[in-house]
Design a protein around this motif. Sequence first.
Motif, short mmCIF file in Angstrom:
data_model
loop_
_atom_site.label_atom_id
_atom_site.label_comp_id
_atom_site.label_asym_id
_atom_site.label_seq_id
_atom_site.Cartn_x
_atom_site.Cartn_y
_atom_site.Cartn_z
N UNK A 629 20.26 -12.57 124.93
CA UNK A 629 20.80 -11.35 124.33
C UNK A 629 19.67 -10.34 124.20
N UNK A 630 20.05 -9.10 124.22
CA UNK A 630 19.10 -8.00 124.10
C UNK A 630 19.28 -7.34 122.74
N UNK A 631 18.15 -7.19 122.06
CA UNK A 631 18.17 -6.52 120.77
C UNK A 631 16.94 -5.63 120.70
N UNK A 632 17.18 -4.36 120.48
CA UNK A 632 16.08 -3.37 120.47
C UNK A 632 15.30 -3.41 121.77
N UNK A 633 16.05 -3.53 122.91
CA UNK A 633 15.48 -3.53 124.25
C UNK A 633 14.60 -4.74 124.54
N UNK A 634 14.71 -5.78 123.73
CA UNK A 634 13.94 -7.00 123.93
C UNK A 634 14.91 -8.14 124.22
N UNK A 635 14.60 -8.90 125.31
CA UNK A 635 15.47 -10.00 125.71
C UNK A 635 15.02 -11.29 125.04
N UNK A 636 15.98 -12.03 124.46
CA UNK A 636 15.69 -13.30 123.81
C UNK A 636 16.63 -14.36 124.39
N UNK A 637 16.06 -15.49 124.83
CA UNK A 637 16.84 -16.60 125.37
C UNK A 637 17.35 -17.48 124.24
N UNK A 638 18.50 -18.09 124.46
CA UNK A 638 19.07 -19.01 123.47
C UNK A 638 19.31 -20.35 124.15
N UNK A 639 19.54 -21.36 123.35
CA UNK A 639 19.71 -22.72 123.86
C UNK A 639 20.99 -22.84 124.69
N UNK A 640 20.91 -23.64 125.75
CA UNK A 640 22.08 -23.90 126.58
C UNK A 640 22.86 -25.11 126.11
N UNK A 641 22.33 -25.83 125.11
CA UNK A 641 22.97 -27.04 124.60
C UNK A 641 24.00 -26.67 123.55
N UNK A 642 25.26 -27.04 123.78
CA UNK A 642 26.33 -26.70 122.84
C UNK A 642 27.15 -27.94 122.46
N UNK A 643 26.51 -29.14 122.51
CA UNK A 643 27.27 -30.37 122.26
C UNK A 643 27.68 -30.50 120.80
N UNK A 644 26.79 -30.18 119.88
CA UNK A 644 27.09 -30.36 118.46
C UNK A 644 27.95 -29.22 117.91
N UNK A 645 27.52 -28.03 118.15
CA UNK A 645 28.23 -26.86 117.62
C UNK A 645 27.92 -25.68 118.52
N UNK A 646 28.79 -24.68 118.51
CA UNK A 646 28.51 -23.49 119.33
C UNK A 646 27.19 -22.84 118.93
N UNK A 647 26.49 -22.32 119.91
CA UNK A 647 25.24 -21.62 119.65
C UNK A 647 25.56 -20.32 118.92
N UNK A 648 24.81 -20.06 117.86
CA UNK A 648 25.03 -18.86 117.05
C UNK A 648 24.16 -17.73 117.55
N UNK A 649 24.77 -16.60 117.82
CA UNK A 649 24.06 -15.41 118.25
C UNK A 649 24.13 -14.36 117.15
N UNK A 650 23.05 -13.63 116.94
CA UNK A 650 23.08 -12.61 115.89
C UNK A 650 24.08 -11.51 116.20
N UNK A 651 24.53 -10.86 115.14
CA UNK A 651 25.57 -9.84 115.33
C UNK A 651 25.01 -8.53 115.84
N UNK A 652 23.77 -8.24 115.56
CA UNK A 652 23.20 -6.96 115.99
C UNK A 652 22.57 -7.12 117.38
N UNK A 653 23.42 -7.33 118.38
CA UNK A 653 22.95 -7.45 119.75
C UNK A 653 23.55 -6.32 120.57
N UNK A 654 22.72 -5.77 121.45
CA UNK A 654 23.21 -4.71 122.33
C UNK A 654 23.96 -5.30 123.52
N UNK A 655 23.37 -6.35 124.14
CA UNK A 655 23.96 -6.96 125.33
C UNK A 655 23.82 -8.48 125.23
#
Length: 953
Positions: A629-655
């Motif tokens: 996800x992109x926040x303030x023009x900075x890209x941040x990677x998140x985990x691809x593992x979703x076996x236990x629970x869905x990966x949580x992404x912050x709400x203030x994301x541009x893309x």
Amino acid sequence: MINKFLFKLVLLLLPVFTLAQENLKIHQFTKSDFEADSQFWAMCEGNDGTLFFGNNDGVLVYDGEHWHKVVLPNNSSVRSLAKGQGGQIYAGGYDEAGLVYRKPTGEYSYKSLMKDIAGARENIENVWDIQYADNRMLYRAYGEIMVTAGKTATRIPASTTFTYSGVVGGNYYVEENGRGILTLQPMSNTLMMVFSAAAYNNENVAEILPGERPGVIWVVTVQGGLYMGELATGKMLLMNRFFDSDYPGRATSALKNRDGSIYIGSVDSGIVTINIKGEVTRNSPMFSGLRNEVIQRLYRVADGNIWILQNNGLAYADFRSPYRLLFNKASVYDALVADNRIYIATTQGVYTSGAVGLQPDFVKVPGVQGQVWSVQKLNTTVIAAADTGLYTINDNTATRVEGASGFWKIIPVNGRRGWYLASQYNGLYLVEETAGQWLIRHKIEGFNESARDILPADEPDTYWICHGYQGVYRVRIDATYTRVSSVDQFTNKNGLKNPLNVNVFRWNGTVVFTTNTGIYTFNPHTGRFHPFEPLNKILDAGKNTRKLLQYGGRTWFVQDDEAGYFAGNSIEKELFLNLKGTFNRGMECLVGLPGDRMLFGTTNGLFLYNLKSAPPSEAVATQITAVSFFRNRKQELVSLTTTDAPVALPNRTDIIRIDFASPKMPHGTDVQYSYFLENNDTEWSPWQNEPYKEYTHLRPGTYTFKVRSRNTAGIAGAEARYTFTVLPRWYETTLAYICYALLGISAVFGIRLLVKRRIRYEKVKSTREAERSKRLLELELEQLKLQRDKEAVIRDKAQLEEDVINKSKELANYTMLLVQKKDFFAEITDDLKELKEYLRNEESRKKLLEMFQKLNRHRIGEEYMEVFDVHFEKVHHNFFEKLKQLNPTLTQRELRLCAFVKMNLSNKEIAPLLGISLRGVENARYRIRKKLNVANEDNFSAFLEGIVEEGTS
């Protein structure tokens, strides 16, 4: 030198498999693709199909769509790669070896294992090869082999240098320079000699390949020898020599194919092939698509295709592709396979080449230029119909048939040997062939429309001609073929819904007409067109079927720029996605070949499809390779593992970006993707080439992203999915909603309490309002009473003012009367005094004296002035009192003087009233000014008027 008998004898024992070399496609990768150094050394494939390449810049990871670079800690070149137990990827470089692994976020990284492998030793130099065998990892350098099993590491030093190593049949083989080929003894971790160097003429091993049976291996040497070795006897037999003094070269690696043939990579002859007959082909034409002849290594991946590691790039050889591009120099309108040659009609003339089974080398046929519409074999002659006329082709040379130009094609006249009907831009021509000589006889009179799409009807000398814009013509020609005897034109008044874009074909013996609204057949009894249900049930009637061809037990078609075939009711179109939108509209070219093969002419060239190389029915995996996800023009990677629970992404994301790939898809064809986001999309997206999808400003909630893949060769990719949650903002969280609920409940009770209070307040307020209204009413009544009183007062005041005015008038009149009376008495007195001077007798004087006495008795005295004072005070209240307050020393005479001045009497009028002279009045006024402190420049009358106004106010 070459024992062909033994070679053939051995190969006869091999199972023979047909590799689809005919459809081999080469796809070249350059620096612009992988963005790294162009020299490659090693390669291996992960369990999921991800590819790892050893490069001068590090490890390059390729998932079919994205390239990733992993740099070793010392920035070393990567000389070796291997897949270990569990699919772990090992990499080796200069003084470095370790694991290449994938982080939970999808990024690739490197972990050094040098302390576990070499301990405290240094200067191991390059790790040239890594192999996995018998639950061991083996790392080969020039001077030693390091063996690890679990946490145990064993060092095997070389007497000279180790120059090659590999695993064949589960056994680990290594060549030691000058000694020979040795194999590892797993129990003791020692090397045992199996072939001495002399057994293979002291040459250097380039590759060891499995033999045709257990206990036999093939050895390919750098110097160009192919040896067969017996493990039991330690003997080798030279089977072939593919490099020698006449053909020098150096081999680098080799692969053995399932049909027994061998591919050998070299540094100066490209890829050398040795077929099952022992025939050697250097710079094999089937690999002519390679841009570089220096081959570092050949590597076969799990799907049977081959990667070619070059000194300046990478190449991928796709043997399983169902199609191959044969020609790409011009747009192809027609093709002919005759006399073991291919002829194609193009926008640039006619091209021809050798047989289809070989790598075709098309050359242009001289003698014909420009647009050629068709190429046919009629009787024994190849003839081309072109914009510039008709041409016969013999010995790859075109000869123009004298006569008209602008021909589409030629069809034979049934029952007339040597007669042909040539369709032209403006009608029909009779063409005759006699003893190989072709002649355009004449134009057939009576029909002057374009006859591109022509088909013989069931009646003799009758033809169906479809015009792209004017509908369908039925043309009858007389027996001499000199003129048209009748022409019937059919449009939308004869059963066709739309007369545009109609084509005519023969299917299962029936003449059918394909249109924009379905397929029709003509009923000669009714003279109308009727829907042809056998084809309309199979083909979509809403699309325009522009080509129908029956060949090889199948019906081939082109429908709205998509090619396909059906046998029965099952339609296959996925295999031909590569051709979508590339056909020449109205001139679609399909030519059937034996062996389930089909030629397609397109705007991109000529394609050969082989249905025996059709893709597997099982779907390959589609992978989600990165989520960020992109926040303030900075890209941040998140985990691809979703076996236990869905990966949580912050709400203030541009893309939110999701990358995907299909690593096991063949890399020689385009891969397309379709995706669907649950809780956001309403349907699957159209197929696209971009291997990613971006979403902007998703609302809070839980989403499942689904993606599937396919390639243009018809291979389908299984669906992959990824579940994630976009966190709500603090005011959208569960706690916030609980607080909202509590606040709502509190608000309800608060509102209820407020309502009750409000009701009580309203009651009190109503009571107060009633009382207030009552008081207001009373006040209004009192105000009305006061108003009436005020009006009465105003009336009384007006009356008083009127009385004052009247009294002022009376006072003024009284005063003036006094003045006049005073003047009158003064005049009479003066007259009497003057008369006295004239009287001489006493009686008259006495009588005059009496008159004086009467005048004195009636002269204006103090009593008149007191009356004046009273009247003046009534008109001007407190006037005298105000003057007294200003100066108590004022006399009554001075007060009266002030009253007279107030009444605007002149000094002359005042003097008689006060019984003083005019001068006396002026002096009196001067004294009063002094007493009242009135300046000389101030008006005395205005001053006195001011005293009156103050008194009034």
